[in-house]
Design a protein around this motif. Structure first.
Motif, PDB file in Angstrom:
ATOM      1  N   THR A 134       0.810  -1.219   0.000  1.00 32.30           N
ATOM      2  CA  THR A 134       0.000   0.000   0.000  1.00 32.30           C
ATOM      3  C   THR A 134       0.844   1.271   0.000  1.00 32.30           C
ATOM      4  OG1 THR A 134      -0.190   0.064   2.418  1.00 32.30           O
ATOM      5  CG2 THR A 134      -1.864  -1.186   1.222  1.00 32.30           C
ATOM      6  N   ALA A 135       2.156   1.136   0.060  1.00 31.50           N
ATOM      7  CA  ALA A 135       3.057   2.300   0.021  1.00 31.50           C
ATOM      8  C   ALA A 135       4.394   1.861  -0.561  1.00 31.50           C
ATOM      9  CB  ALA A 135       3.237   2.891   1.416  1.00 31.50           C
ATOM     10  N   LEU A 136       4.414   1.539  -1.835  1.00 28.30           N
ATOM     11  CA  LEU A 136       5.602   0.975  -2.461  1.00 28.30           C
ATOM     12  C   LEU A 136       6.726   2.011  -2.565  1.00 28.30           C
ATOM     13  CD1 LEU A 136       3.950  -1.129  -5.308  1.00 28.30           C
ATOM     14  CD2 LEU A 136       4.972  -1.979  -3.195  1.00 28.30           C
ATOM     15  N   PRO A 137       7.951   1.624  -2.218  1.00 24.63           N
ATOM     16  CA  PRO A 137       9.083   2.568  -2.230  1.00 24.63           C
ATOM     17  C   PRO A 137       9.760   2.661  -3.591  1.00 24.63           C
ATOM     18  CG  PRO A 137       9.819   0.486  -1.350  1.00 24.63           C
ATOM     19  CD  PRO A 137       8.334   0.316  -1.662  1.00 24.63           C
ATOM     20  N   PHE A 138       8.959   2.683  -4.650  1.00 22.52           N
ATOM     21  CA  PHE A 138       9.487   2.727  -6.006  1.00 22.52           C
ATOM     22  C   PHE A 138       8.869   3.911  -6.747  1.00 22.52           C
ATOM     23  CE2 PHE A 138       9.008  -1.858  -4.867  1.00 22.52           C
ATOM     24  CZ  PHE A 138      10.350  -2.137  -4.678  1.00 22.52           C
ATOM     25  N   PRO A 139       9.614   4.505  -7.685  1.00 26.36           N
ATOM     26  CA  PRO A 139       9.064   5.632  -8.445  1.00 26.36           C
ATOM     27  C   PRO A 139       7.959   5.199  -9.404  1.00 26.36           C
ATOM     28  CG  PRO A 139      11.242   5.031  -9.270  1.00 26.36           C
ATOM     29  CD  PRO A 139      11.030   4.225  -8.026  1.00 26.36           C
ATOM     30  N   ASP A 140       7.242   6.162  -9.914  1.00 23.17           N
ATOM     31  CA  ASP A 140       6.177   5.891 -10.878  1.00 23.17           C
ATOM     32  C   ASP A 140       6.748   5.233 -12.132  1.00 23.17           C
ATOM     33  OD1 ASP A 140       4.641   7.261  -9.066  1.00 23.17           O
ATOM     34  OD2 ASP A 140       4.283   9.010 -10.344  1.00 23.17           O
ATOM     35  N   ALA A 141       5.972   4.324 -12.695  1.00 23.32           N
ATOM     36  CA  ALA A 141       6.251   3.759 -14.026  1.00 23.32           C
ATOM     37  C   ALA A 141       7.683   3.268 -14.179  1.00 23.32           C
ATOM     38  CB  ALA A 141       5.925   4.793 -15.099  1.00 23.32           C
ATOM     39  N   CYS A 142       8.142   2.422 -13.255  1.00 22.14           N
ATOM     40  CA  CYS A 142       9.537   1.956 -13.315  1.00 22.14           C
ATOM     41  C   CYS A 142       9.670   0.464 -13.604  1.00 22.14           C
ATOM     42  CB  CYS A 142      10.265   2.306 -12.016  1.00 22.14           C
ATOM     43  SG  CYS A 142       9.622   1.485 -10.549  1.00 22.14           S
ATOM     44  N   PHE A 143       8.551  -0.288 -13.650  1.00 25.03           N
ATOM     45  CA  PHE A 143       8.626  -1.724 -13.901  1.00 25.03           C
ATOM     46  C   PHE A 143       7.929  -2.081 -15.209  1.00 25.03           C
ATOM     47  CE2 PHE A 143       9.187  -1.599  -9.267  1.00 25.03           C
ATOM     48  CZ  PHE A 143      10.313  -2.399  -9.140  1.00 25.03           C
ATOM     49  N   ASP A 144       8.486  -3.106 -15.878  1.00 24.95           N
ATOM     50  CA  ASP A 144       7.916  -3.597 -17.128  1.00 24.95           C
ATOM     51  C   ASP A 144       6.906  -4.717 -16.907  1.00 24.95           C
ATOM     52  OD1 ASP A 144       9.723  -2.213 -19.259  1.00 24.95           O
ATOM     53  OD2 ASP A 144      11.119  -2.993 -17.754  1.00 24.95           O
ATOM     54  N   LEU A 145       6.880  -5.277 -15.726  1.00 26.10           N
ATOM     55  CA  LEU A 145       5.914  -6.306 -15.348  1.00 26.10           C
ATOM     56  C   LEU A 145       5.774  -6.274 -13.835  1.00 26.10           C
ATOM     57  CD1 LEU A 145       4.200  -8.951 -15.586  1.00 26.10           C
ATOM     58  CD2 LEU A 145       6.378 -10.217 -15.573  1.00 26.10           C
ATOM     59  N   VAL A 146       4.531  -6.302 -13.360  1.00 26.73           N
ATOM     60  CA  VAL A 146       4.270  -6.434 -11.927  1.00 26.73           C
ATOM     61  C   VAL A 146       3.440  -7.694 -11.698  1.00 26.73           C
ATOM     62  CG1 VAL A 146       3.152  -5.447  -9.889  1.00 26.73           C
ATOM     63  CG2 VAL A 146       4.403  -3.955 -11.464  1.00 26.73           C
ATOM     64  N   ILE A 147       3.906  -8.516 -10.772  1.00 31.08           N
ATOM     65  CA  ILE A 147       3.194  -9.727 -10.361  1.00 31.08           C
ATOM     66  C   ILE A 147       2.703  -9.520  -8.934  1.00 31.08           C
ATOM     67  CG2 ILE A 147       3.419 -12.195  -9.852  1.00 31.08           C
ATOM     68  CD1 ILE A 147       5.753 -12.211 -11.916  1.00 31.08           C
ATOM     69  N   CYS A 148       1.426  -9.747  -8.723  1.00 28.71           N
ATOM     70  CA  CYS A 148       0.834  -9.630  -7.384  1.00 28.71           C
ATOM     71  C   CYS A 148       0.022 -10.901  -7.153  1.00 28.71           C
ATOM     72  CB  CYS A 148      -0.034  -8.384  -7.301  1.00 28.71           C
ATOM     73  SG  CYS A 148      -0.719  -8.044  -5.665  1.00 28.71           S
ATOM     74  N   SER A 149       0.689 -11.935  -6.643  1.00 34.86           N
ATOM     75  CA  SER A 149       0.094 -13.269  -6.565  1.00 34.86           C
ATOM     76  C   SER A 149      -0.295 -13.624  -5.135  1.00 34.86           C
ATOM     77  CB  SER A 149       1.083 -14.318  -7.108  1.00 34.86           C
ATOM     78  OG  SER A 149       0.538 -15.611  -7.023  1.00 34.86           O
ATOM     79  N   GLU A 150      -1.601 -13.868  -4.939  1.00 35.95           N
ATOM     80  CA  GLU A 150      -2.154 -14.281  -3.640  1.00 35.95           C
ATOM     81  C   GLU A 150      -1.808 -13.262  -2.545  1.00 35.95           C
ATOM     82  OE1 GLU A 150      -4.004 -17.266  -4.050  1.00 35.95           O
ATOM     83  OE2 GLU A 150      -3.351 -16.874  -6.102  1.00 35.95           O
ATOM     84  N   VAL A 151      -2.033 -12.003  -2.837  1.00 35.20           N
ATOM     85  CA  VAL A 151      -1.710 -10.905  -1.916  1.00 35.20           C
ATOM     86  C   VAL A 151      -2.949 -10.104  -1.528  1.00 35.20           C
ATOM     87  CG1 VAL A 151      -0.433  -8.736  -1.652  1.00 35.20           C
ATOM     88  CG2 VAL A 151       0.656 -10.695  -2.769  1.00 35.20           C
TER      89      VAL A 151
END
Length: 249
Positions: A78-95
């Motif tokens: 809920t408060a990711l320490p990463f800048p906007d638009a910095c990943f090419d793929l996000v996986i959110c599995s069973e979270v």
């Protein structure tokens, strides 16, 4: 268990991948085997991150990777320490089923994803999960706290409202559903129930050896009994949003 079907995704060398809520690192390690990627596993649980590090170190020692790099981070979805638009793929599995403020979590995982890039979200499927809740009052607390059950249409709609579009879905791990029903019947925290222990041994054998018979049964039953719902989405492009704004102006 690997829930994400990486063959559905277009991943190129140099891509940055985030596995948020990585746990012991199963999907992080699976992504690390792709050619030349930079994968980050993130979780709030320090013990899980230690397990993930051990798993990735093991892959390094065996040379079972795609010559990319990996990293781990302690992070709150809920408060990711990463800048906007910095990943090419996000996986959110069973979270998401664990997160009280899942709307904020959805906003965050989309925020850090580049426009036009894929997001994969998996959650327990409605019917198998509802059966677990009906069989045991303790189940939703035992599995690290499930706070809700999602229907596919409702979850897809909510994810699309964060600025994505759904491009596909599938169900996974049908042979795991009866194991959890059995666990709920005998008590989800019990470790001495013989039937549940034997079933667990079967599942471990299946994961380690991948025999054709259990793979066939799993694929056959997934549309009906698949334990996990896996949704594939693409983040809307900024250009499209700008075009709409100009048209409205």
């Amino acid at each position: 268990m690997i829930t994400v079907d990486f063959s559905r995704l277009s991943i190129r060398p140099g891509d940055r991948i985030l596995d948020i809520g990585c746990g012991s690192g199963r999907h992080t390690a699976a992504a690390y085997r792709l050619n030349g990627v930079r994968v980050t596993g993130a979780d709030l649980n320090v013990e899980d991150l230690k397990e993930a590090r051990a798993r990735l170190d093991f892959h390094d020692r065996l040379g079972e990777h795609g010559d990319g790099v990996w990293s781990l981070a302690a992070a709150d979805v809920t408060a990711l320490p990463f800048p906007d638009a910095c990943f090419d793929l996000v996986i959110c599995s069973e979270v998401l089923e664990h997160i009280p403020d899942d709307e904020l979590a959805m906003t965050e995982i989309v925020r850090v994803l580049k426009p036009g890039k894929p997001l994969v979200v998996s959650v327990p499927r409605y019917l198998p999960e509802r059966i677990c809740w009906a069989l045991s009052d303790d189940y939703f607390n035992a599995n690290q706290g499930h706070v809700r059950i999602y229907r596919k249409s409702a979850l897809t709609d909510r994810l699309e409202r964060t600025g994505t579009r759904c491009v596909g879905h599938h169900y996974a791990h049908s042979i795991h559903a009866p194991y959890w029903w059995l666990k709920c019947l005998v008590g989800p925290t019990r470790t001495d129930a013989i039937a549940a222990r034997l079933y667990h041994r079967l599942l471990v054998w299946d994961i380690m050896h991948k025999p054709w018979i259990t793979r066939f049964i799993d694929r056959l039953l997934n549309p009906i009994l698949g334990k996990s719902l896996v949704i594939y989405l693409i983040k809307n492009s900024i250009k499209k949003g700008l075009d709409i704004k100009v048209a409205l102006d």
